[in-house]
Design a protein around this motif. Structure first.
Motif, PDB file in Angstrom:
ATOM      1  N   SER A  66      18.457 -28.955 -15.013  1.00  0.00           N
ATOM      2  CA  SER A  66      18.723 -28.676 -16.688  1.00  0.00           C
ATOM      3  C   SER A  66      17.016 -28.666 -17.059  1.00  0.00           C
ATOM      4  N   LEU A  67      16.843 -28.271 -18.110  1.00  0.00           N
ATOM      5  CA  LEU A  67      15.518 -28.361 -18.861  1.00  0.00           C
ATOM      6  C   LEU A  67      15.478 -29.747 -19.773  1.00  0.00           C
ATOM      7  N   ASN A  68      14.218 -30.160 -19.744  1.00  0.00           N
ATOM      8  CA  ASN A  68      14.017 -31.299 -20.961  1.00  0.00           C
ATOM      9  C   ASN A  68      14.362 -30.583 -22.160  1.00  0.00           C
ATOM     10  N   VAL A  69      14.871 -31.434 -23.080  1.00  0.00           N
ATOM     11  CA  VAL A  69      15.206 -30.952 -24.446  1.00  0.00           C
ATOM     12  C   VAL A  69      14.132 -30.300 -25.246  1.00  0.00           C
ATOM     13  N   ALA A  70      12.840 -30.727 -25.105  1.00  0.00           N
ATOM     14  CA  ALA A  70      11.668 -30.260 -25.901  1.00  0.00           C
ATOM     15  C   ALA A  70      11.588 -28.742 -25.104  1.00  0.00           C
ATOM     16  N   VAL A  91      17.772 -36.951 -30.712  1.00  0.00           N
ATOM     17  CA  VAL A  91      16.833 -36.934 -29.963  1.00  0.00           C
ATOM     18  C   VAL A  91      15.646 -38.157 -29.854  1.00  0.00           C
ATOM     19  N   GLN A  92      15.912 -39.126 -28.883  1.00  0.00           N
ATOM     20  CA  GLN A  92      15.476 -40.348 -28.986  1.00  0.00           C
ATOM     21  C   GLN A  92      13.835 -40.676 -28.537  1.00  0.00           C
ATOM     22  N   ASP A  93      13.410 -39.718 -27.800  1.00  0.00           N
ATOM     23  CA  ASP A  93      12.092 -39.683 -27.059  1.00  0.00           C
ATOM     24  C   ASP A  93      11.065 -39.276 -28.087  1.00  0.00           C
ATOM     25  N   ASN A 133      21.012 -35.237 -27.820  1.00  0.00           N
ATOM     26  CA  ASN A 133      20.315 -36.261 -26.921  1.00  0.00           C
ATOM     27  C   ASN A 133      20.095 -35.889 -25.650  1.00  0.00           C
ATOM     28  N   GLU A 134      18.805 -36.503 -25.299  1.00  0.00           N
ATOM     29  CA  GLU A 134      18.359 -36.226 -23.642  1.00  0.00           C
ATOM     30  C   GLU A 134      19.518 -36.479 -22.680  1.00  0.00           C
ATOM     31  N   GLY A 135      20.387 -37.454 -22.964  1.00  0.00           N
ATOM     32  CA  GLY A 135      21.303 -37.744 -21.820  1.00  0.00           C
ATOM     33  C   GLY A 135      22.656 -37.262 -22.154  1.00  0.00           C
ATOM     34  N   SER A 136      23.198 -37.469 -23.431  1.00  0.00           N
ATOM     35  CA  SER A 136      24.424 -37.253 -23.564  1.00  0.00           C
ATOM     36  C   SER A 136      24.770 -35.760 -24.513  1.00  0.00           C
ATOM     37  N   GLY A 137      23.653 -35.143 -24.890  1.00  0.00           N
ATOM     38  CA  GLY A 137      23.779 -34.099 -25.342  1.00  0.00           C
ATOM     39  C   GLY A 137      24.054 -34.232 -26.890  1.00  0.00           C
ATOM     40  N   MET A 138      24.669 -33.293 -27.656  1.00  0.00           N
ATOM     41  CA  MET A 138      25.258 -33.539 -28.995  1.00  0.00           C
ATOM     42  C   MET A 138      26.267 -34.407 -29.148  1.00  0.00           C
TER      43      MET A 138
END
Length: 272
Positions: A252-256, A131-133, A225-230
């Motif tokens: 989809s939902l934002n990862v947070a 998770v980069q952000d 990850n926000e774009g590519s997932g696990m």
């Protein structure tokens, strides 16, 4: 009363230069320290009895009045932070924002608390895989603390917990839930060996998170990850993939946001 140190006016002061270097990750890792900016975060750290080396405040502002009770605490000489009045130039030098608040602190990192991961039979652990952000990472830490999660684990490629943006997003929650960095390829199998279930999220899954049993044993929730997932290697270590049902129109939902929904669903079941 805590001794007040001498006023520092110049941003070129050697101590100030050392503090400002903590805006850089490599320096934070080398020194084992990080910066806390703003009234809320500094108060949260003080209330949590987190180890602070220095609290620097703008002498020309009224912020010192908000911390008078902390400054007046009677402590042993070797405990507690030094309180240093400084100029606005010093505040600006040590801030990661365009409009800095008139106070910051130099905090000491705490060693990882691995016992927090395996010390409970029904641990609830949030695991971040790339998770980069910083805002997302900080928000997930905040949600994990709010729902009483056991710990948060930061895997490879995840934003630095001590990045000023991440810390601001936690809103002080990092003082209330253990956060560790780890190699997920080693730690997730260990979690499974200790009887925990490892669950991830996937838009391709048909299993609703509301049908999943969070009550019977420890659960480690993995968020990718926000774009590519696990990542592929982490996906292979997941026992179950869950989806958050959506009756409206959104891809989809934002990862947070997704992490918050699942963490609080786990709390709901466990308190129900």
């Amino acid at each position: 009363m805590r001794k007040l140190e001498g006023y520092i006016s110049s941003a070129a002061n050697p101590r100030v230069k050392e503090w400002a270097k903590l805006l850089d990750r490599k320096y934070r890792e080398r020194e084992g320290k990080f910066l806390l900016e703003g009234v809320h975060l500094v108060k949260e750290a003080l209330d949590a009895r987190w180890s602070l080396e220095v609290v620097a405040f703008d002498e020309g502002s009224e912020v010192a009045d908000q911390f008078a009770s902390y400054m007046d605490e009677v402590e042993e000489a070797e405990h507690g932070p030094s309180w240093v009045p400084v100029s606005p130039d010093v505040i600006a030098k040590c801030s990661g924002t365009e409009t800095p608040q008139p106070i910051f602190a130099v905090a000491l990192k705490r060693p990882p608390e691995r016992d927090a991961l395996f010390g409970e039979d029904r641990a609830l652990v949030a695991v971040l895989d790339g998770v980069q952000d910083p805002g997302n990472v900080g928000t997930i830490v905040r949600s994990a603390a709010a729902c009483g999660a056991t710990a948060v684990v930061l895997g490879k490629g995840t934003a630095d917990l001590y990045n000023p943006k991440t810390i601001r997003a936690t809103m002080g929650a990092l003082f209330h839930v253990p956060v560790l960095e780890a190699d997920l390829s080693e730690l997730l199998p260990e979690a499974r060996q200790n009887g925990a279930a490892v669950a991830g999220t996937s838009l391709q899954s048909s299993r609703s998170c509301y049908d999943y049993d969070f009550r019977g044993r420890g659960v480690w929730l993995v968020f990718g990850n926000e774009g590519s997932g696990m990542s592929a290697c982490v996906s292979e270590l997941v026992d179950d993939n869950l989806i958050i049902p959506m009756s409206g129109r959104a891809e989809s939902l934002n990862v947070a946001m997704a992490a918050t929904v699942l963490l609080f669903e786990a709390q709901r079941q466990r308190l129900g």
